[in-house]
Design a protein around this motif. Structure first.
Motif, PDB file in Angstrom:
ATOM      1  N   THR A  22       0.833  -1.205   0.000  1.00 49.22           N
ATOM      2  CA  THR A  22       0.000   0.000   0.000  1.00 49.22           C
ATOM      3  C   THR A  22       0.865   1.253   0.000  1.00 49.22           C
ATOM      4  O   THR A  22       0.595   2.211  -0.731  1.00 49.22           O
ATOM      5  CB  THR A  22      -0.930  -0.001   1.225  1.00 49.22           C
ATOM      6  OG1 THR A  22      -1.757  -1.170   1.172  1.00 49.22           O
ATOM      7  CG2 THR A  22      -1.810   1.229   1.251  1.00 49.22           C
ATOM      8  N   LEU A  23       1.910   1.257   0.797  1.00 47.07           N
ATOM      9  CA  LEU A  23       2.813   2.410   0.831  1.00 47.07           C
ATOM     10  C   LEU A  23       3.516   2.612  -0.511  1.00 47.07           C
ATOM     11  O   LEU A  23       3.705   3.751  -0.958  1.00 47.07           O
ATOM     12  CB  LEU A  23       3.835   2.253   1.955  1.00 47.07           C
ATOM     13  CG  LEU A  23       3.281   2.413   3.371  1.00 47.07           C
ATOM     14  CD1 LEU A  23       4.354   2.084   4.386  1.00 47.07           C
ATOM     15  CD2 LEU A  23       2.744   3.816   3.589  1.00 47.07           C
ATOM     16  N   ASP A  24       3.881   1.523  -1.172  1.00 47.03           N
ATOM     17  CA  ASP A  24       4.496   1.625  -2.493  1.00 47.03           C
ATOM     18  C   ASP A  24       3.523   2.243  -3.494  1.00 47.03           C
ATOM     19  O   ASP A  24       3.899   3.095  -4.300  1.00 47.03           O
ATOM     20  CB  ASP A  24       4.953   0.259  -2.993  1.00 47.03           C
ATOM     21  CG  ASP A  24       6.187  -0.257  -2.269  1.00 47.03           C
ATOM     22  OD1 ASP A  24       6.879   0.557  -1.617  1.00 47.03           O
ATOM     23  OD2 ASP A  24       6.442  -1.471  -2.353  1.00 47.03           O
ATOM     24  N   GLN A  25       2.263   1.818  -3.438  1.00 49.36           N
ATOM     25  CA  GLN A  25       1.249   2.369  -4.343  1.00 49.36           C
ATOM     26  C   GLN A  25       1.040   3.856  -4.079  1.00 49.36           C
ATOM     27  O   GLN A  25       0.947   4.655  -5.017  1.00 49.36           O
ATOM     28  CB  GLN A  25      -0.071   1.621  -4.186  1.00 49.36           C
ATOM     29  CG  GLN A  25      -0.053   0.212  -4.723  1.00 49.36           C
ATOM     30  CD  GLN A  25      -1.331  -0.545  -4.393  1.00 49.36           C
ATOM     31  OE1 GLN A  25      -2.172  -0.065  -3.658  1.00 49.36           O
ATOM     32  NE2 GLN A  25      -1.460  -1.733  -4.945  1.00 49.36           N
ATOM     33  N   LEU A  26       0.964   4.238  -2.820  1.00 47.10           N
ATOM     34  CA  LEU A  26       0.791   5.652  -2.478  1.00 47.10           C
ATOM     35  C   LEU A  26       1.997   6.472  -2.925  1.00 47.10           C
ATOM     36  O   LEU A  26       1.851   7.590  -3.419  1.00 47.10           O
ATOM     37  CB  LEU A  26       0.565   5.817  -0.976  1.00 47.10           C
ATOM     38  CG  LEU A  26      -0.784   5.331  -0.451  1.00 47.10           C
ATOM     39  CD1 LEU A  26      -0.803   5.411   1.074  1.00 47.10           C
ATOM     40  CD2 LEU A  26      -1.911   6.150  -1.036  1.00 47.10           C
ATOM     41  N   GLY A  27       3.177   5.931  -2.752  1.00 48.20           N
ATOM     42  CA  GLY A  27       4.386   6.626  -3.189  1.00 48.20           C
ATOM     43  C   GLY A  27       4.406   6.835  -4.687  1.00 48.20           C
ATOM     44  O   GLY A  27       4.823   7.890  -5.178  1.00 48.20           O
ATOM     45  N   THR A  28       3.940   5.844  -5.427  1.00 44.01           N
ATOM     46  CA  THR A  28       3.887   5.963  -6.883  1.00 44.01           C
ATOM     47  C   THR A  28       2.854   7.006  -7.297  1.00 44.01           C
ATOM     48  O   THR A  28       3.119   7.833  -8.166  1.00 44.01           O
ATOM     49  CB  THR A  28       3.537   4.599  -7.511  1.00 44.01           C
ATOM     50  OG1 THR A  28       4.541   3.657  -7.133  1.00 44.01           O
ATOM     51  CG2 THR A  28       3.475   4.691  -9.012  1.00 44.01           C
ATOM     52  N   LYS A  29       1.692   6.991  -6.661  1.00 46.07           N
ATOM     53  CA  LYS A  29       0.637   7.948  -7.010  1.00 46.07           C
ATOM     54  C   LYS A  29       1.033   9.375  -6.668  1.00 46.07           C
ATOM     55  O   LYS A  29       0.648  10.307  -7.360  1.00 46.07           O
ATOM     56  CB  LYS A  29      -0.663   7.601  -6.284  1.00 46.07           C
ATOM     57  CG  LYS A  29      -1.367   6.398  -6.848  1.00 46.07           C
ATOM     58  CD  LYS A  29      -2.677   6.158  -6.140  1.00 46.07           C
ATOM     59  CE  LYS A  29      -3.390   4.950  -6.700  1.00 46.07           C
ATOM     60  NZ  LYS A  29      -4.664   4.706  -6.046  1.00 46.07           N
ATOM     61  N   ALA A  30       1.788   9.569  -5.622  1.00 44.00           N
ATOM     62  CA  ALA A  30       2.153  10.907  -5.171  1.00 44.00           C
ATOM     63  C   ALA A  30       3.507  11.360  -5.719  1.00 44.00           C
ATOM     64  O   ALA A  30       3.997  12.408  -5.328  1.00 44.00           O
ATOM     65  CB  ALA A  30       2.175  10.946  -3.645  1.00 44.00           C
ATOM     66  N   SER A  31       4.077  10.611  -6.630  1.00 41.72           N
ATOM     67  CA  SER A  31       5.376  10.956  -7.202  1.00 41.72           C
ATOM     68  C   SER A  31       5.285  12.295  -7.943  1.00 41.72           C
ATOM     69  O   SER A  31       4.418  12.475  -8.802  1.00 41.72           O
ATOM     70  CB  SER A  31       5.808   9.862  -8.174  1.00 41.72           C
ATOM     71  OG  SER A  31       6.853  10.300  -8.984  1.00 41.72           O
TER      72      SER A  31
END
Length: 73
Positions: A22-31
């Protein structure tokens, strides 16, 4: 009712893996790079709309007319 320590450990590891994903997905979306790329694509698609092109052309012509009129006063 007591639970088996191995079961508890597996559940903790599964929860940790799910949280990491989930943190990886959020990091990708907020890049920031991704956000800039999305903004560019959005702006380009809006500028490709004929209505927007005509409106910008009209505003440009009006500004040009006002500049020329101001120069010759």
């Amino acid at each position: 009712m007591a639970r088996d320590p191995d079961t508890i450990q597996r559940e903790i590891e599964q929860a940790r893996d799910a949280l990491a994903a989930t943190l990886d997905q959020l990091g990708t979306k907020a890049s920031p790079k991704r956000l800039v790329d999305n903004a560019k694509v959005s702006a380009k698609s809006k500028l490709d709309d004929p209505k927007v092109k005509l409106a910008l052309l009209g505003v440009g012509a009006l500004v040009g007319l006002l500049v020329v009129r101001g120069l010759f006063r």
